[in-house]
Motif scaffolding. Structure first.
Motif, PDB file in Angstrom:
ATOM      1  N   PHE A  80       0.825  -1.214   0.000  1.00 29.95           N
ATOM      2  CA  PHE A  80       0.000   0.000   0.000  1.00 29.95           C
ATOM      3  C   PHE A  80       0.861   1.267   0.000  1.00 29.95           C
ATOM      4  N   LEU A  81       2.101   1.162   0.482  1.00 27.63           N
ATOM      5  CA  LEU A  81       3.007   2.305   0.473  1.00 27.63           C
ATOM      6  C   LEU A  81       3.596   2.542  -0.914  1.00 27.63           C
ATOM      7  N   VAL A  82       3.912   1.457  -1.631  1.00 35.49           N
ATOM      8  CA  VAL A  82       4.559   1.614  -2.941  1.00 35.49           C
ATOM      9  C   VAL A  82       3.557   1.760  -4.081  1.00 35.49           C
ATOM     10  N   ALA A  83       2.312   1.323  -3.874  1.00 34.42           N
ATOM     11  CA  ALA A  83       1.330   1.348  -4.962  1.00 34.42           C
ATOM     12  C   ALA A  83       1.072   2.752  -5.511  1.00 34.42           C
ATOM     13  N   GLY A  90       5.373   5.845 -11.726  1.00 32.71           N
ATOM     14  CA  GLY A  90       5.723   4.781 -12.670  1.00 32.71           C
ATOM     15  C   GLY A  90       4.781   4.664 -13.843  1.00 32.71           C
ATOM     16  N   GLY A  91       3.568   5.229 -13.706  1.00 32.35           N
ATOM     17  CA  GLY A  91       2.612   5.209 -14.807  1.00 32.35           C
ATOM     18  C   GLY A  91       1.972   3.861 -15.064  1.00 32.35           C
ATOM     19  N   LEU A 220      18.277  -7.387 -19.953  1.00 28.24           N
ATOM     20  CA  LEU A 220      18.558  -7.226 -21.377  1.00 28.24           C
ATOM     21  C   LEU A 220      17.367  -7.585 -22.253  1.00 28.24           C
ATOM     22  N   LYS A 221      16.522  -8.468 -21.753  1.00 30.11           N
ATOM     23  CA  LYS A 221      15.422  -8.982 -22.574  1.00 30.11           C
ATOM     24  C   LYS A 221      14.185  -8.097 -22.538  1.00 30.11           C
ATOM     25  N   THR A 222      13.848  -7.549 -21.350  1.00 32.76           N
ATOM     26  CA  THR A 222      12.575  -6.850 -21.217  1.00 32.76           C
ATOM     27  C   THR A 222      12.610  -5.484 -21.882  1.00 32.76           C
ATOM     28  N   ARG A 223      11.460  -5.055 -22.377  1.00 31.60           N
ATOM     29  CA  ARG A 223      11.313  -3.721 -22.951  1.00 31.60           C
ATOM     30  C   ARG A 223      10.351  -2.872 -22.115  1.00 31.60           C
ATOM     31  N   ALA A 224       9.802  -3.466 -21.062  1.00 28.19           N
ATOM     32  CA  ALA A 224       8.806  -2.765 -20.253  1.00 28.19           C
ATOM     33  C   ALA A 224       9.434  -1.939 -19.141  1.00 28.19           C
ATOM     34  N   LEU A 225      10.725  -2.150 -18.880  1.00 23.66           N
ATOM     35  CA  LEU A 225      11.380  -1.471 -17.764  1.00 23.66           C
ATOM     36  C   LEU A 225      11.853  -0.084 -18.206  1.00 23.66           C
ATOM     37  N   THR A 226      11.097   0.939 -17.827  1.00 25.78           N
ATOM     38  CA  THR A 226      11.475   2.311 -18.143  1.00 25.78           C
ATOM     39  C   THR A 226      12.518   2.811 -17.143  1.00 25.78           C
ATOM     40  N   ALA A 230      12.991   1.633 -13.234  1.00 25.13           N
ATOM     41  CA  ALA A 230      14.290   1.137 -12.777  1.00 25.13           C
ATOM     42  C   ALA A 230      14.759   1.930 -11.563  1.00 25.13           C
ATOM     43  N   LEU A 231      14.539   3.252 -11.574  1.00 22.29           N
ATOM     44  CA  LEU A 231      14.911   4.085 -10.431  1.00 22.29           C
ATOM     45  C   LEU A 231      14.072   3.721  -9.207  1.00 22.29           C
ATOM     46  N   LEU A 232      12.781   3.488  -9.415  1.00 20.53           N
ATOM     47  CA  LEU A 232      11.924   3.092  -8.299  1.00 20.53           C
ATOM     48  C   LEU A 232      12.365   1.753  -7.715  1.00 20.53           C
ATOM     49  N   ALA A 233      12.877   0.861  -8.565  1.00 18.09           N
ATOM     50  CA  ALA A 233      13.335  -0.444  -8.098  1.00 18.09           C
ATOM     51  C   ALA A 233      14.583  -0.333  -7.230  1.00 18.09           C
ATOM     52  N   VAL A 234      15.228   0.820  -7.237  1.00 19.43           N
ATOM     53  CA  VAL A 234      16.342   1.098  -6.325  1.00 19.43           C
ATOM     54  C   VAL A 234      15.865   1.873  -5.100  1.00 19.43           C
TER      55      VAL A 234
END
Length: 320
Positions: A80-83, A90-91, A220-226, A230-234
């Motif tokens: 609920f915090l990250v959503a 993240g869009g 390397l494979k995915t095209r969905a990671l903007t 990627a910044l949010l994943a850090v």
């Protein structure tokens, strides 16, 4: 700085880096899936057994109960915090927001195992009962993520998903081996300790080699990671891990266990939750949530998160 250097130069982390570099260079290096699965089973059984033995030695007390409650709340609350961040910055649509949020509320067993080994090698020993907290935190986030994805209607939980959540392999093996460790105690563990202690670091190195290969190939494979995602994943592991360390310190855990709660809060599932999401939210983008959790967050935690949360726990412990 010494902690960071020690972590970066530890054998498990260097094997992870080797796998990532090999994948980036398009090497055909690979670990057979059956062997990787066998190593995963070994690591979970070993950490569960050793945790159960430690609890058998120390006994079940208020500290364990408090830590379990803290882990449960963290796992349920983090989605609920990250959503809102995933949606607004993240869009992502509602379905993918719920799916990704569930990953960040749940935990990575391998991150915890690696932290336990790296910490233990330097005498910074995590309490054995934290294995039970690890198992506790795997599933509540799945329910929270589904609620986020389906909050405007629809059936939240099916019998198939309930079974997947409660009886997925990692939860069964972790809890089962933990209980076995409690039952047999130190004397009963001694005959099998050469297998589960002497070979642990070597198996972990090979397993992290495979994880490095998978993580880099996923990126390397995915095209969905903007770039934003990627910044949010850090950012997510830093914020969630800090929340875990602060919570652990406030409830009275020692510094290693508070750091472990930080690791659990920071980690993101890439085994149990993807399986549940495939069953309950098949329309969610699997490439996206795996790229974020396995491709970005997992490497960050292995390389930087482990020393970061130790430093936080030791600093807060000294102040307290």
């Amino acid at each position: 700085m010494d902690q960071l250097t020690a972590t970066l130069l530890s054998a498990p982390v260097l094997f992870f880096v080797l796998g990532a570099l090999a994948a980036a260079a398009r090497s055909d290096l690979s670990v057979p899936e059956t062997i990787a699965k066998g190593m995963s089973l070994y690591l979970m059984a070993a950490i569960g057994l050793k945790g159960g033995v430690e609890v058998a030695k120390a006994g079940i007390g208020p500290e364990l109960v408090t830590a379990l409650a803290a882990g449960l709340v963290l796992s349920a609350a983090i989605p609920f915090l990250v959503a809102p961040v995933l949606s607004r910055i993240g869009g992502l649509d509602r379905t993918n927001t719920g799916a990704v949020a569930a990953h960040y509320g749940s935990v990575s067993v391998v991150t915890f195992v690696t932290a336990s080994q790296v910490y233990g090698d330097s005498g910074f020993v995590i309490a054995g009962f934290m294995v039970a907290v690890l198992a506790m935190m795997e599933t509540p986030a799945i329910l929270s993520g589904l609620f986020i994805a389906r909050r405007e209607g629809g059936k939240l939980m099916s019998p198939e998903l309930l079974r997947e959540v409660l009886f997925n392999g990692s939860v069964v093996l972790l809890l089962g081996s933990f209980v076995i460790g409690m039952v047999i105690g130190e004397d009963g563990f001694e005959p099998v300790s050469p297998l589960f202690r002497a070979g642990f670091t070597g198996v972990l190195c090979l397993f992290l080699l495979d994880m490095g290969l998978i993580a880099m190939r996923r990126i390397l494979k995915t095209r969905a990671l903007t770039a934003r995602l990627a910044l949010l994943a850090v950012i997510f592991p830093i914020v969630n891990g800090t929340l875990g360390v602060v919570t652990g310190t406030l409830i009275g855990l020692d510094a290693p266990s508070a750091a472990a709660l930080g690791i659990l809060g920071a980690s993101a599932s890439y085994i149990a939750v993807p399986a549940a999401m495939r069953l309950s939210l098949p329309q969610a983008d699997a490439g996206l949530y795996l790229a974020m959790s396995l491709g970005v967050t997992f490497p960050f935690n292995i390389v930087l998160g482990i020393p970061l949360f130790r430093w936080m726990a030791e600093t807060l412990g000294a102040v307290a």
